[in-house]
Design a protein around this motif. Structure first.
Motif, mmCIF file in Angstrom:
data_model
loop_
_atom_site.group_PDB
_atom_site.id
_atom_site.type_symbol
_atom_site.label_atom_id
_atom_site.label_comp_id
_atom_site.label_asym_id
_atom_site.label_seq_id
_atom_site.Cartn_x
_atom_site.Cartn_y
_atom_site.Cartn_z
ATOM 1 N N LYS A 143 0.797 -1.318 0.279
ATOM 2 C CA LYS A 143 0.049 0.210 0.310
ATOM 3 C C LYS A 143 0.784 1.692 -0.042
ATOM 4 N N SER A 144 1.790 1.409 0.438
ATOM 5 C CA SER A 144 2.623 2.522 0.534
ATOM 6 C C SER A 144 3.926 2.335 -0.275
ATOM 7 N N THR A 145 3.260 1.638 -0.646
ATOM 8 C CA THR A 145 4.666 1.798 -2.255
ATOM 9 C C THR A 145 3.976 2.302 -3.270
ATOM 10 N N PRO A 159 2.096 11.326 4.466
ATOM 11 C CA PRO A 159 2.984 9.761 4.482
ATOM 12 C C PRO A 159 2.598 9.157 5.613
ATOM 13 N N GLU A 160 3.068 7.739 5.832
ATOM 14 C CA GLU A 160 2.095 7.574 6.697
ATOM 15 C C GLU A 160 3.101 8.205 8.101
ATOM 16 N N GLY A 161 2.510 7.773 9.003
ATOM 17 C CA GLY A 161 3.305 8.472 10.359
ATOM 18 C C GLY A 161 3.154 10.187 10.698
ATOM 19 N N LEU A 217 -3.675 9.131 1.658
ATOM 20 C CA LEU A 217 -3.773 9.457 2.255
ATOM 21 C C LEU A 217 -3.034 8.535 3.555
ATOM 22 N N ASP A 218 -1.809 8.596 3.811
ATOM 23 C CA ASP A 218 -1.278 6.518 3.979
ATOM 24 C C ASP A 218 -1.885 6.443 6.117
ATOM 25 N N GLU A 219 -2.432 5.791 5.561
ATOM 26 C CA GLU A 219 -3.360 5.782 7.199
ATOM 27 C C GLU A 219 -3.518 6.151 7.738
ATOM 28 N N PRO A 220 -3.795 7.443 7.496
ATOM 29 C CA PRO A 220 -4.317 8.657 8.424
ATOM 30 C C PRO A 220 -5.014 8.180 10.024
HETATM 31 MG MG LIG Z 1 2.086 1.429 4.627
#
Ligand SMILES: [Mg+2]
Ligand SMILES: Nc1ncnc2c1ncn2[C@@H]1O[C@H](COP(=O)(O)OP(=O)(O)O)[C@@H](O)[C@H]1O
Length: 309
Positions: free
Chosen positions: A40-42, A80-82, A156-159
């Protein structure tokens, strides 16, 4: 419109994203689902232009992310994630810095800063260093930088990851408010989030696309879709009678005291009507009864585990 065609990313011999193709149109909130390590993030990094694809193409409103990176990035807001940021800057300085990097002119920047500070309720922390903010506020600062230039596309990565239930609710509400005229792609492994905010869901695992459907269609894939769950004061005696109704394909007892009856309907039958009649005929005392929409987590497990085998 975002067009993604046969997108692939390899890290050495390892394929993290494998010939992924899909399209997203304005107004859609696409839930990007998959277990940890699914890619997912990639994928999101590639769409946002932070990571070059090994092969395949990404076009954002006609702009190829690799050939026309600036044009594409101007249309994209990315969390981004985090939600990383510059911790020693204050909220205000950080957002102003992002606006300058985005090359907003002075009056646009002032207007947009006002707008996002309002939208994300950041007034009380404007002059506080980001490092000293609570997780919920830090996430909101991350969202603020993503929407500062009013982009057409939000990634939105894991918001909501790591937020408490109230903060999760708030971020979901923000996403819904933002989504009217935009494309929103939001990754999550929380399935209730997909039903709550997404108009469409893509499931990936091992870098491959496994499903692309509405949350309702995914729920309909569940073996619990249309099942009737009930708890009666007389569950033990009622179960043999209920499970023999002609509309019942299958049945089981569940719950800590085996007092919850689950009845799975034969396709196309009106099970609810028959169960209701039988309950009335016998004068049973209903403590709980509902028709299941389907369980997303069960569908998710079936789809992603099937792929791993
Ligand atoms: Mg991820
Ligand atoms: N820079 C990298 N180098 C090597 N492997 C990576 C790199 N980035 C991600 N991966 C691997 O690619 C896979 C997908 O990762 P990621 O996209 O972060 O998954 P997800 O966001 O779905 O949890 C994982 O197995 C991860 O270890």
């Amino acid at each position: 419109m975002i067009l993604i065609d046969k997108l692939t990313k390899r890290f050495g011999p390892f394929t993290a994203v494998n010939e992924l193709s899909f399209q997203v149109a304005p107004g859609e909130v696409l839930g990007f689902l998959g277990p940890n390590g699914a890619g997912k993030s990639t994928t999101m990094k590639m769409v946002a232009g932070f990571l070059a694809p090994t092969s395949g193409t990404i076009a954002v409103f006609g702009h190829n992310v690799v050939d026309q990176p600036l044009k594409a990035k101007q249309m994209i807001g990315y969390l981004p994630e985090g939600a990383p940021s510059y911790g020693d800057m204050s909220t205000y300085d950080f957002l102003r810095f992002i606006g300058q990097v985005r090359k907003l002119n002075a009056s646009d920047l002032a207007n947009r800063l006002d707008a996002v500070v309002q939208q994300l309720s950041l007034q009380s922390v404007l002059h506080q260093p980001i490092d000293t903010l609570s997780k919920g506020f830090r996430r909101r600062v991350g969202l603020a930088q993503a929407i500062l230039h009013d982009p057409k596309v939000l990634i939105l990565d894991e918001p909501t990851d790591g937020l408490d239930p109230n903060q999760k609710h708030e971020v979901r509400r923000l996403i819904q408010n933002l989504s009217h005229d935009k494309i929103v792609i939001v990754s999550t492994h929380i399935l209730e989030e997909v039903a709550a905010v997404c108009s469409r869901a893509i499931i990936i695992s091992g870098g491959r696309l496994l499903a692309d459907e509405t949350p309702a269609a995914l729920e309909a894939r569940s073996r619990f879709h249309g099942a009737i769950t009930l708890e009666l004061a007389e569950s033990a005696g009622a179960y043999p009678l209920l499970s023999r109704l002609p509309e019942v394909a299958n049945s089981e007892l569940s719950g800590p005291t085996q007092s919850r009856i689950v009845l799975f309907p034969k396709p196309g039958s009106n099970l609810f009507g028959s169960v209701n009649r039988m309950v009335h005929q016998h004068g049973w005392h209903v403590q709980e009864m509902h028709v299941e929409r389907g369980q997303l987590d069960e569908v998710f497990r079936t789809i992603t585990q099937g792929a791993a085998q």
